[in-house]
Enzyme design. Structure first.
Site, PDB file in Angstrom:
ATOM      1  N   HIS A 143       0.828  -1.211   0.000  1.00  0.00           N
ATOM      2  CA  HIS A 143       0.000   0.000   0.000  1.00  0.00           C
ATOM      3  C   HIS A 143       0.864   1.264   0.000  1.00  0.00           C
ATOM      4  O   HIS A 143       0.432   2.319   0.457  1.00  0.00           O
ATOM      5  CB  HIS A 143      -0.954   0.033   1.202  1.00  0.00           C
TER       6      HIS A 143
ATOM      7  N   GLU B  74       8.621   8.702 -17.522  1.00  0.00           N
ATOM      8  CA  GLU B  74       7.212   9.031 -17.790  1.00  0.00           C
ATOM      9  C   GLU B  74       6.836   8.618 -19.214  1.00  0.00           C
ATOM     10  O   GLU B  74       5.732   8.141 -19.473  1.00  0.00           O
ATOM     11  CB  GLU B  74       6.977  10.529 -17.559  1.00  0.00           C
TER      12      GLU B  74
END
Ligand code: ARG
Length: 464
Positions: free
Chosen positions: A162, A296
């Site tokens: 998480h 990216e």
């Protein structure tokens, strides 16, 4: 004999008018499928040999055709071949040029074959080579990861779930997870070679042919394993295209996951890795910036490879079997996906080579978030004969206590620990050592140093 004036389409006897200029402009595929020239010529040469062996064409005609085809290949390689949109695709362009070079006898090359079987033969052969190339490039990434891993077996960082600190791991173990993914990609691409191993050549337009052809000969000589079983399915089948596009998609998804992970680690909030100036870009307004644009780029490109897979799935949905023009787009889609993945693999490799772990920051981050708590629970189970659930509860109380006192677990004294669980002895303190924590995960596949070393050795052996 039909006349084949050089500036006319093959079907000009039947179709008297030129196709509309608009369709000529958009309906041709030569700019795209010219990539298939090598496979097309190889396929035509083997087909011609077969026609001769089966006594369908003469020795003289066979030699003339093969001479012409070899000459065309040389012209293409030397950039001297003139592609003409009017002849639609690579198959017709080559056939037209064959007429110019050897004359009317070129007309024999298309005996017992159609562009429908010709194009998928070429295409399967092309995808076969592309698949092998992808796997070679993936090996380079794996090699780079192994090199970084070897240097970072003892580099400790927090493993996350998480995105919250979970348990300590070795940086090498983390990276080696990606070796597993890229290895599965390799296997997935490799498995596709099976669906590429059936030879379509000889099914002609859709029915097979009345000529006494030998499909086993073309199968063997074009590197296939067996001829396809059903002529209609053969010209309709593009499953092998989907397999390739799916494998590309999964591989780029893996690349996007590592890219995202590295973007997070490179962010100022985490600062776990540094990227050298070779793989970052600046900002037009903020002079201080070093942005991970390449990563990216990798993350974003997954969008196009998924898109390509969905384009092909959609083209095939509801399409009756046999050949339709709809199918022509398959090549552009595959070429684009292949090129994108090829670039992404090269870029990722470059980024990985220009990445440095910020070891101190990794260690500091691993020292926050009570990440040895599970080790304490395990210790209680092993040394003080209690169930895991009981140990879990006691450990949670220890964490609550440490939080209240604003201390790390390794800053608690034995007396403080004893005040929560009286059975504890001084021995317990070693449990809060991060190296010890990492190295204790000796179960197969765990992050212990020996496990990592063994895995690195195994993968290095596999790559040789
Ligand atoms: N360029 C065509 C394609 O790639 C070749 C097959 C043409 N067949 C036909 N019947 N029009 O799909």
């Amino acid at each position: 004999m039909t006349k084949n004036k050089n500036n006319q389409t093959i079907w000009n006897t039947r179709i008297k008018k030129n196709v509309s200029t608009l369709f000529q402009k958009v309906g041709n595929s030569i700019d795209i499928d010219k990539k298939l020239y090598k496979e097309d010529i190889e396929g035509s040469i083997v087909h011609t040999e077969m026609l001769f062996r089966q006594k369908i064409i003469s020795f003289k005609i066979k030699n003339k055709i093969i001479y012409g085809l070899n000459k065309i290949e040389k012209e293409i390689l030397k950039n001297k071949f003139e592609y003409n949109k009017k002849y639609e695709d690579i198959h017709m362009n080559i056939e037209k040029r064959l007429f110019q070079i050897i004359g009317e006898e070129a007309g024999y090359v298309h005996t017992a074959r159609s562009r429908n079987d010709q194009v998928i033969t070429d295409f399967k052969m092309w995808i076969r080579s592309a698949t092998k190339e992808v796997n070679k490039n993936l090996d380079n990434i794996i090699k780079t990861i192994l090199k970084i891993s070897e240097k970072n077996i003892y580099t400790i960082m927090p493993g996350f779930t998480h995105l919250k600190n979970a348990q300590a791991v070795s940086f090498a173990h983390y990276l080696m997870a990606y070796v597993e993914m890229f290895n599965r990609d390799k296997q997935r691409f490799f498995n596709n070679l099976e669906s590429l191993s059936e030879n379509p050549l000889g099914v002609a337009a859709l029915t097979g042919t009345s000529f006494n052809i030998d499909r086993n000969f073309t199968t063997k000589n074009l590197g296939f394993k067996k001829p396809t079983n059903n002529s209609i399915d053969t010209v309709a089948d593009r499953d092998f295209v989907l397999d390739f596009l799916y494998s590309v998609s999964v591989c780029s998804m893996h690349i996007s996951r590592i890219a995202e992970e590295l973007i997070i680690w490179n962010s100022d909030g985490f600062n776990l890795i540094n990227l050298s100036d070779k793989v970052v870009t600046g900002s037009s307004i903020m002079p201080q910036k070093k942005n991970p644009d390449l990563l990216e780029f990798l993350r974003g490109k997954t969008g196009s490879t998924y898109g390509n897979l969905f384009s092909m799935l959609t083209i095939l949905k509801g399409l009756p079997i046999s050949y339709f023009k709809d199918l022509q787009d398959d090549k552009e889609i595959v070429f684009k996906s292949n090129e994108t993945l090829g670039n992404c693999i090269l870029i990722l490799n470059e980024v990985l080579k220009n990445l440095n772990p910020n070891k101190q920051k990794m260690l500091n981050l691993a020292n926050t978030g009570y990440i040895t708590a599970t080790d304490l629970a395990d210790y209680l189970v092993k040394n003080h004969s209690m169930s895991f659930r009981k140990a879990y509860k006691i450990t949670a109380s220890v964490v609550n206590y440490a939080e209240k006192k604003k201390k790390k677990l390794n800053e608690l004294s034995i007396d403080e620990l004893k005040s929560i669980e009286s059975k504890l002895t001084i021995e317990v303190l070693k449990i809060f050592d991060l190296k010890n924590s990492v190295n204790s995960k000796k179960s197969y596949g765990g992050t212990s140093f020996d496990n990592i070393k063994k895995m690195i050795i195994n993968y290095k052996k596999n790559l040789k």
